[in-house]
Design a protein around this motif. Structure first.
Motif, PDB file in Angstrom:
ATOM      1  N   GLU A  13       0.726  -1.252   0.124  1.00 26.08           N
ATOM      2  CA  GLU A  13       0.140  -0.022  -0.033  1.00 26.08           C
ATOM      3  C   GLU A  13       0.878   1.159   0.296  1.00 26.08           C
ATOM      4  OE1 GLU A  13      -2.591  -0.426   3.381  1.00 26.08           O
ATOM      5  OE2 GLU A  13      -3.774  -1.961   2.277  1.00 26.08           O
ATOM      6  N   THR A  14       1.934   1.373   0.734  1.00 26.17           N
ATOM      7  CA  THR A  14       2.850   2.316   0.780  1.00 26.17           C
ATOM      8  C   THR A  14       3.529   2.360  -0.506  1.00 26.17           C
ATOM      9  OG1 THR A  14       3.320   2.193   3.001  1.00 26.17           O
ATOM     10  CG2 THR A  14       4.908   3.332   1.940  1.00 26.17           C
ATOM     11  N   LEU A  15       3.978   1.429  -1.198  1.00 22.28           N
ATOM     12  CA  LEU A  15       4.707   1.311  -2.599  1.00 22.28           C
ATOM     13  C   LEU A  15       3.992   2.230  -3.528  1.00 22.28           C
ATOM     14  CD1 LEU A  15       6.397  -1.958  -2.808  1.00 22.28           C
ATOM     15  CD2 LEU A  15       7.494   0.229  -2.461  1.00 22.28           C
ATOM     16  N   ALA A  16       2.531   1.898  -3.406  1.00 22.74           N
ATOM     17  CA  ALA A  16       1.495   2.300  -4.492  1.00 22.74           C
ATOM     18  C   ALA A  16       1.315   3.814  -4.409  1.00 22.74           C
ATOM     19  CB  ALA A  16       0.144   1.544  -4.203  1.00 22.74           C
ATOM     20  N   LYS A  17       1.781   4.475  -3.431  1.00 26.25           N
ATOM     21  CA  LYS A  17       1.994   5.891  -3.265  1.00 26.25           C
ATOM     22  C   LYS A  17       3.026   6.391  -3.712  1.00 26.25           C
ATOM     23  CE  LYS A  17      -1.273   5.623   0.738  1.00 26.25           C
ATOM     24  NZ  LYS A  17      -1.439   5.435   2.260  1.00 26.25           N
ATOM     25  N   LEU A  18       4.197   5.639  -3.976  1.00 26.89           N
ATOM     26  CA  LEU A  18       5.297   6.241  -4.201  1.00 26.89           C
ATOM     27  C   LEU A  18       5.582   6.186  -5.787  1.00 26.89           C
ATOM     28  CD1 LEU A  18       7.650   4.400  -1.715  1.00 26.89           C
ATOM     29  CD2 LEU A  18       6.777   6.691  -1.613  1.00 26.89           C
ATOM     30  N   THR A  19       4.687   6.891  -6.400  1.00 33.72           N
ATOM     31  CA  THR A  19       4.862   6.991  -8.052  1.00 33.72           C
ATOM     32  C   THR A  19       6.043   7.580  -8.720  1.00 33.72           C
ATOM     33  OG1 THR A  19       3.293   8.938  -8.141  1.00 33.72           O
ATOM     34  CG2 THR A  19       1.978   7.182  -8.001  1.00 33.72           C
ATOM     35  N   ASN A  20       6.664   8.226  -7.806  1.00 33.12           N
ATOM     36  CA  ASN A  20       7.964   8.550  -8.688  1.00 33.12           C
ATOM     37  C   ASN A  20       9.079   7.568  -8.273  1.00 33.12           C
ATOM     38  OD1 ASN A  20       7.041  11.356  -9.711  1.00 33.12           O
ATOM     39  ND2 ASN A  20       7.139  12.087  -7.604  1.00 33.12           N
ATOM     40  N   LEU A  21       8.921   6.684  -7.766  1.00 33.86           N
ATOM     41  CA  LEU A  21       9.798   5.807  -7.547  1.00 33.86           C
ATOM     42  C   LEU A  21      10.559   5.336  -8.641  1.00 33.86           C
ATOM     43  CD1 LEU A  21      10.931   4.225  -4.725  1.00 33.86           C
ATOM     44  CD2 LEU A  21       9.494   2.247  -5.524  1.00 33.86           C
ATOM     45  N   THR A  22      11.955   5.075  -8.658  1.00 34.08           N
ATOM     46  CA  THR A  22      12.649   4.809  -9.686  1.00 34.08           C
ATOM     47  C   THR A  22      13.369   3.380  -9.776  1.00 34.08           C
ATOM     48  OG1 THR A  22      14.684   6.042  -9.341  1.00 34.08           O
ATOM     49  CG2 THR A  22      13.048   6.913 -10.783  1.00 34.08           C
ATOM     50  N   GLN A  23      13.720   3.107  -8.510  1.00 36.41           N
ATOM     51  CA  GLN A  23      14.406   1.756  -7.965  1.00 36.41           C
ATOM     52  C   GLN A  23      13.669   1.060  -6.987  1.00 36.41           C
ATOM     53  OE1 GLN A  23      18.459   2.133  -7.754  1.00 36.41           O
ATOM     54  NE2 GLN A  23      18.776   3.637  -9.430  1.00 36.41           N
ATOM     55  N   LEU A  24      13.379  -0.382  -7.453  1.00 32.43           N
ATOM     56  CA  LEU A  24      12.894  -0.829  -6.398  1.00 32.43           C
ATOM     57  C   LEU A  24      13.534  -2.502  -6.061  1.00 32.43           C
ATOM     58  CD1 LEU A  24      10.391  -1.343  -4.382  1.00 32.43           C
ATOM     59  CD2 LEU A  24       8.930  -2.284  -6.214  1.00 32.43           C
ATOM     60  N   GLY A  25      13.810  -2.662  -4.959  1.00 36.19           N
ATOM     61  CA  GLY A  25      14.514  -3.917  -4.733  1.00 36.19           C
ATOM     62  C   GLY A  25      13.550  -4.782  -3.672  1.00 36.19           C
ATOM     63  N   LEU A  26      13.163  -5.777  -4.419  1.00 40.05           N
ATOM     64  CA  LEU A  26      12.274  -6.973  -3.336  1.00 40.05           C
ATOM     65  C   LEU A  26      12.578  -8.196  -3.291  1.00 40.05           C
ATOM     66  CD1 LEU A  26       8.702  -5.575  -4.296  1.00 40.05           C
ATOM     67  CD2 LEU A  26       9.912  -5.465  -2.081  1.00 40.05           C
ATOM     68  N   ALA A  27      14.087  -8.450  -3.456  1.00 36.79           N
ATOM     69  CA  ALA A  27      14.806  -9.867  -3.581  1.00 36.79           C
ATOM     70  C   ALA A  27      14.535 -10.505  -2.447  1.00 36.79           C
ATOM     71  CB  ALA A  27      16.219  -9.578  -3.953  1.00 36.79           C
ATOM     72  N   SER A  28      14.252 -11.971  -2.481  1.00 37.08           N
ATOM     73  CA  SER A  28      14.312 -12.982  -1.189  1.00 37.08           C
ATOM     74  C   SER A  28      12.945 -12.662  -0.285  1.00 37.08           C
ATOM     75  CB  SER A  28      15.509 -12.821  -0.681  1.00 37.08           C
ATOM     76  OG  SER A  28      16.614 -13.227  -1.608  1.00 37.08           O
TER      77      SER A  28
END
Length: 176
Positions: A13-28
């Motif tokens: 839900e927090t990520l959905a609000k970060l519309t300017n996000l350019t890099q996302l790491g969700l490994a493991s």
């Protein structure tokens, strides 16, 4: 995250609000273990159109072919991606997932870095050959990771692998 749905829900839900996000790491994070978590992540990723780098390594995405296919299809909407890491997800175990990966990669023309190590991509030689032919067309690719996929075990696939490397003029990093 895949093992703790409440935490995953709050983060997504927090990520959905970060519309300017350019890099996302969700490994493991075992995202493939929980359908609801994966579904929410898919919906959120579709909104993050400014992403240039995404790391979903080692999330067991191939454990649920429907989820993996839906997630991979969503990646096609991220036209600004220049870096994509999907290693360690067993994406080659299911023909539908492999087909979705091929179709998605053909749309991600800005990719400079692509890492697909440890995905059993060589399990289906026809799909592996089609995937390699698609990768050949990614003219901006500078880094490619295909280690531990058994791509050299089949003569047809091995030949396609060599042709792929030869056609990627900008390639400066390769792991096999």
């Amino acid at each position: 995250l895949g093992n703790n749905p409440q935490t995953a829900k709050a983060l997504i839900e927090t990520l959905a609000k970060l519309t300017n996000l350019t890099q996302l790491g969700l490994a493991s994070n075992n995202l493939g273990n929980n359908f609801q978590t994966a579904k929410a992540l898919i919906e959120t990723l579709a909104k993050l159109v400014n992403l240039t780098a995404l790391n979903l390594n080692n999330n067991n995405l191939g454990s649920n072919p429907q989820t993996a296919k839906a997630l991979i299809e969503t990646l096609a909407e991220l036209a600004n991606l220049t870096g994509l890491s999907l290693g360690g997800n067993n994406l080659g175990n299911n023909p539908q997932t492999a087909k979705a990966l091929i179709e998605t990669l053909s749309k991600l023309v800005k990719l400079k870095e692509l890492y697909l190590a440890n995905n059993n991509l060589g399990n289906n030689p026809q799909a592996a050959k089609a995937l390699l032919e698609t990768i050949q067309k990614l003219a901006n690719l500078e880094g490619l990771g295909l280690a531990n996929n058994n791509l050299g075990n089949n003569p047809q696939t091995a030949k396609a692998l060599v042709e792929t490397i030869q056609k990627l003029a900008k390639l400066n990093t390769y792991t096999f």
